[in-house]
Scaffold this motif. Structure first.
Motif, PDB file in Angstrom:
ATOM      1  N   MET A   1      21.814 -16.218   2.169  1.00  0.00           N
ATOM      2  CA  MET A   1      20.548 -16.768   2.557  1.00  0.00           C
ATOM      3  C   MET A   1      20.505 -16.865   4.079  1.00  0.00           C
ATOM      4  N   ALA A   2      19.470 -16.340   4.679  1.00  0.00           N
ATOM      5  CA  ALA A   2      19.344 -16.336   6.130  1.00  0.00           C
ATOM      6  C   ALA A   2      18.839 -17.695   6.611  1.00  0.00           C
ATOM      7  N   ARG A   3      19.354 -18.101   7.745  1.00  0.00           N
ATOM      8  CA  ARG A   3      18.938 -19.372   8.317  1.00  0.00           C
ATOM      9  C   ARG A   3      17.758 -19.142   9.247  1.00  0.00           C
ATOM     10  N   LYS A   4      16.867 -20.107   9.287  1.00  0.00           N
ATOM     11  CA  LYS A   4      15.732 -20.038  10.182  1.00  0.00           C
ATOM     12  C   LYS A   4      16.211 -20.325  11.603  1.00  0.00           C
ATOM     13  N   LYS A   5      15.700 -19.589  12.553  1.00  0.00           N
ATOM     14  CA  LYS A   5      16.122 -19.764  13.934  1.00  0.00           C
ATOM     15  C   LYS A   5      15.702 -21.148  14.419  1.00  0.00           C
ATOM     16  N   SER A   6      16.642 -21.864  15.011  1.00  0.00           N
ATOM     17  CA  SER A   6      16.332 -23.189  15.519  1.00  0.00           C
ATOM     18  C   SER A   6      15.977 -23.114  16.995  1.00  0.00           C
ATOM     19  N   LEU A   7      15.322 -24.122  17.463  1.00  0.00           N
ATOM     20  CA  LEU A   7      14.930 -24.170  18.861  1.00  0.00           C
ATOM     21  C   LEU A   7      15.997 -24.855  19.685  1.00  0.00           C
ATOM     22  N   LYS A   8      16.192 -24.358  20.862  1.00  0.00           N
ATOM     23  CA  LYS A   8      17.118 -25.001  21.780  1.00  0.00           C
ATOM     24  C   LYS A   8      16.307 -25.897  22.708  1.00  0.00           C
ATOM     25  N   GLY A   9      16.964 -26.841  23.283  1.00  0.00           N
ATOM     26  CA  GLY A   9      16.285 -27.698  24.243  1.00  0.00           C
ATOM     27  C   GLY A   9      16.196 -29.134  23.796  1.00  0.00           C
ATOM     28  N   LEU A  10      16.135 -29.376  22.492  1.00  0.00           N
ATOM     29  CA  LEU A  10      16.085 -30.752  22.015  1.00  0.00           C
ATOM     30  C   LEU A  10      17.473 -31.288  21.706  1.00  0.00           C
ATOM     31  N   LYS A  20      12.285 -30.957  13.227  1.00  0.00           N
ATOM     32  CA  LYS A  20      11.743 -30.013  12.239  1.00  0.00           C
ATOM     33  C   LYS A  20      10.246 -29.814  12.447  1.00  0.00           C
ATOM     34  N   GLU A  21       9.522 -30.895  12.723  1.00  0.00           N
ATOM     35  CA  GLU A  21       8.083 -30.791  12.954  1.00  0.00           C
ATOM     36  C   GLU A  21       7.797 -29.992  14.229  1.00  0.00           C
ATOM     37  N   ILE A  25       5.681 -26.387  14.401  1.00  0.00           N
ATOM     38  CA  ILE A  25       4.510 -26.198  15.264  1.00  0.00           C
ATOM     39  C   ILE A  25       4.759 -25.085  16.274  1.00  0.00           C
ATOM     40  N   HIS A  26       5.972 -25.006  16.809  1.00  0.00           N
ATOM     41  CA  HIS A  26       6.289 -23.970  17.788  1.00  0.00           C
ATOM     42  C   HIS A  26       6.161 -22.575  17.180  1.00  0.00           C
ATOM     43  N   PHE A  27       6.699 -22.376  15.983  1.00  0.00           N
ATOM     44  CA  PHE A  27       6.590 -21.068  15.340  1.00  0.00           C
ATOM     45  C   PHE A  27       5.155 -20.763  14.942  1.00  0.00           C
ATOM     46  N   GLY A  62     -10.876 -23.438  19.127  1.00  0.00           N
ATOM     47  CA  GLY A  62     -10.329 -23.785  17.832  1.00  0.00           C
ATOM     48  C   GLY A  62      -9.578 -25.088  17.918  1.00  0.00           C
ATOM     49  N   THR A  63      -8.623 -25.270  17.029  1.00  0.00           N
ATOM     50  CA  THR A  63      -7.802 -26.469  17.068  1.00  0.00           C
ATOM     51  C   THR A  63      -6.642 -26.253  18.030  1.00  0.00           C
ATOM     52  N   ALA A  64      -5.861 -27.289  18.263  1.00  0.00           N
ATOM     53  CA  ALA A  64      -4.789 -27.218  19.243  1.00  0.00           C
ATOM     54  C   ALA A  64      -3.680 -26.271  18.806  1.00  0.00           C
ATOM     55  N   TYR A  65      -3.336 -26.235  17.521  1.00  0.00           N
ATOM     56  CA  TYR A  65      -2.185 -25.463  17.065  1.00  0.00           C
ATOM     57  C   TYR A  65      -2.552 -24.238  16.252  1.00  0.00           C
TER      58      TYR A  65
END
Length: 69
Positions: A1-10, A20-21, A25-27, A62-65
């Motif tokens: 099972m492939a892992r979803k790429k996580s964000l760096k910086g936090l 997670k939220e 939103i970033h993706f 549109g909306t923000a996201y």
């Protein structure tokens, strides 16, 4: 099972729920969208609530996201 790429910086800060939220939103912001006018996949966010096609110059509010056209 492939892992979803996580964000760096936090790092390990702010708790898992907020990270997670933030990742969700970033993706959502970075995904490729088709332009409702010309159909190209160069439709993206310029500023909060302003979306523009980089090919034909079509702008929409549109909306923000996300955008619902």
């Amino acid at each position: 099972m492939a892992r979803k790429k996580s964000l760096k910086g936090l790092g390990a800060r702010y708790g898992i729920k907020i990270r997670k939220e933030y990742t969700k939103i970033h993706f959502q912001l970075k995904e490729k969208r088709p332009c409702p006018e010309c159909g190209s996949a160069k439709f993206g966010r310029v500023a909060v609530g302003i979306w523009e096609c980089r090919k034909c110059g079509f702008k929409v509010a549109g909306t923000a996201y996300g955008v619902k056209v």
